[in-house]
Design an enzyme around this catalytic site. Structure first.
Site, PDB file in Angstrom:
ATOM      1  N   LYS A 178     -32.071  38.108  24.303  1.00  0.00           N
ATOM      2  CA  LYS A 178     -31.222  37.398  23.340  1.00  0.00           C
ATOM      3  C   LYS A 178     -29.794  37.943  23.390  1.00  0.00           C
ATOM      4  O   LYS A 178     -28.817  37.183  23.399  1.00  0.00           O
ATOM      5  CB  LYS A 178     -31.820  37.537  21.927  1.00  0.00           C
ATOM      6  N   GLN A 200     -36.453  40.797  14.604  1.00  0.00           N
ATOM      7  CA  GLN A 200     -37.484  40.560  15.628  1.00  0.00           C
ATOM      8  C   GLN A 200     -38.886  40.757  15.037  1.00  0.00           C
ATOM      9  O   GLN A 200     -39.176  41.778  14.437  1.00  0.00           O
ATOM     10  CB  GLN A 200     -37.261  41.511  16.819  1.00  0.00           C
ATOM     11  N   ASP A 220     -32.430  31.950  13.074  1.00  0.00           N
ATOM     12  CA  ASP A 220     -33.754  31.951  13.695  1.00  0.00           C
ATOM     13  C   ASP A 220     -34.738  31.087  12.889  1.00  0.00           C
ATOM     14  O   ASP A 220     -35.890  30.910  13.280  1.00  0.00           O
ATOM     15  CB  ASP A 220     -34.265  33.404  13.762  1.00  0.00           C
TER      16      ASP A 220
END
Ligand code: NAP
Length: 276
Positions: free
Chosen positions: A53, A97, A120
């Site tokens: 990412k 994450q 996200d």
């Protein structure tokens, strides 16, 4: 007739070019889009995903801020880190994450992320807004799948869509996104009875199970659209795709289908957050 290959890799490459141009335009206004990534602990797969990412951000000229926290981090400590990022005007997107170590209340931490920076698509608020058809960043994998469907101009209105999997990041938001596009949606999970028979009637199937080649080719109806969200080290997905081009009308290959769309959607949504 051979099936259309829904090529996520080429769409992601093409979109990166567009993102680069947009980032350069923002830079002339002294705005550099920045994604903050938070990694807690040392899970090797998570380390790889976060690195990918960050690399993608760098490739398109965005900034990435890498925050690495020890395995022993508490919920309170992580909430404080997220709060600081929420308040930092130079940070436009926040990615926590998944998964975090067991002692952390992951849901509470996801929901701490300011919805404006939830690039996200992990907050309950974002999910709720998206479900209601209001503006919100979608969870990146299903949002990437919808981008592929739109790019290839597949008309899914009225189709009988079956999503296999109901995770908060994939199956559930996927189903709501398809519903919002007027598909008739069935969500299946580990306690679903007679899965084969349900898939057999589907005009569109999404495999989001997490088991390699779990959905058999023989279960799929002739002419169905086949979306495989899975990815496994043996380079296969959740659907047995061998020979699928003789059955499906369109399908996502593995690799090169859904996978590249996920990070691409993340940086696209970071760009959008920076523009706002
Ligand atoms: P997950 O959280 O493990 O969820 C799996 C889902 O599959 C659950 O809802 C589970 O049902 C269901 N399931 C498990 N066994 C089943 C069975 N025998 N029959 C029917 N349903 C069953 O997984 P996930 O995070 O959603 O990921 C799913 C897949 O997508 C994985 O292959 C993963 O690698 C892939 N993925 C790819 C990306 C990407 O960037 N391309 C991103 C995320 C995930 P229950 O709810 O009843 O347990």
């Amino acid at each position: 007739m051979k099936a259309t290959i829904l090529n996520g890799k080429s769409l992601a490459i093409k979109t990166e070019e567009h993102i680069k141009e947009e980032v350069n335009k923002l830079k002339t206004h002294n705005v550099v889009p920045q994604l903050a990534t938070i990694l807690v602990g040392h899970d090797p797969a998570s380390e790889t995903y976060v690195k990918m990412k960050q690399n993608t951000c760098n490739r398109v000229g965005m900034k990435s801020m890498a925050i690495e926290l020890p395995e022993s981090t508490s919920t309170e400590e992580l909430l404080n880190v997220i709060q600081k990022l929420n308040e930092d005007d130079m940070v436009h997107g926040i990615l926590l994450q998944h998964p975090v170590p067991k002692q952390i209340d992951e849901r509470k931490c996801f929901d701490k992320i300011d919805i404006k920076k939830d690039v996200d698509g992990v907050t309950c608020l974002g999910y709720g807004k998206m479900s209601m058809g209001e503006s919100a960043f979608g969870s990146c994998t299903p949002a990437g799948i919808i981008r592929l469907i739109k790019h290839y101009e597949l008309n899914i209105e009225g189709l009988n869509a079956v999503v296999v999997g109901r995770s908060p990041i994939l199956g559930k938001p996927m189903a709501m996104m398809l519903l919002n596009m007027n598909a008739t949606v069935t969500i299946c999970h580990s306690r679903t009875n007679d899965l084969e028979n349900i898939i057999n009637k589907a005009d569109l199937v999404v495999g989001a199970v997490g088991i390699p080649k779990f959905i058999k080719k023989s279960w799929i109806k002739k002419g169905a659209i086949v979306i495989d969200a899975g990815y496994h080290p043996e380079k296969c997905g959740d659907i047995d795709l061998e020979g699928i081009d003789d059955i499906a009308s369109a399908y996502t290959p593995v690799p090169g289908g859904v996978g590249p769309m996920t990070i691409n959607t993340l940086i696209l949504q970071t760009l959008e957050a920076a523009k706002k």
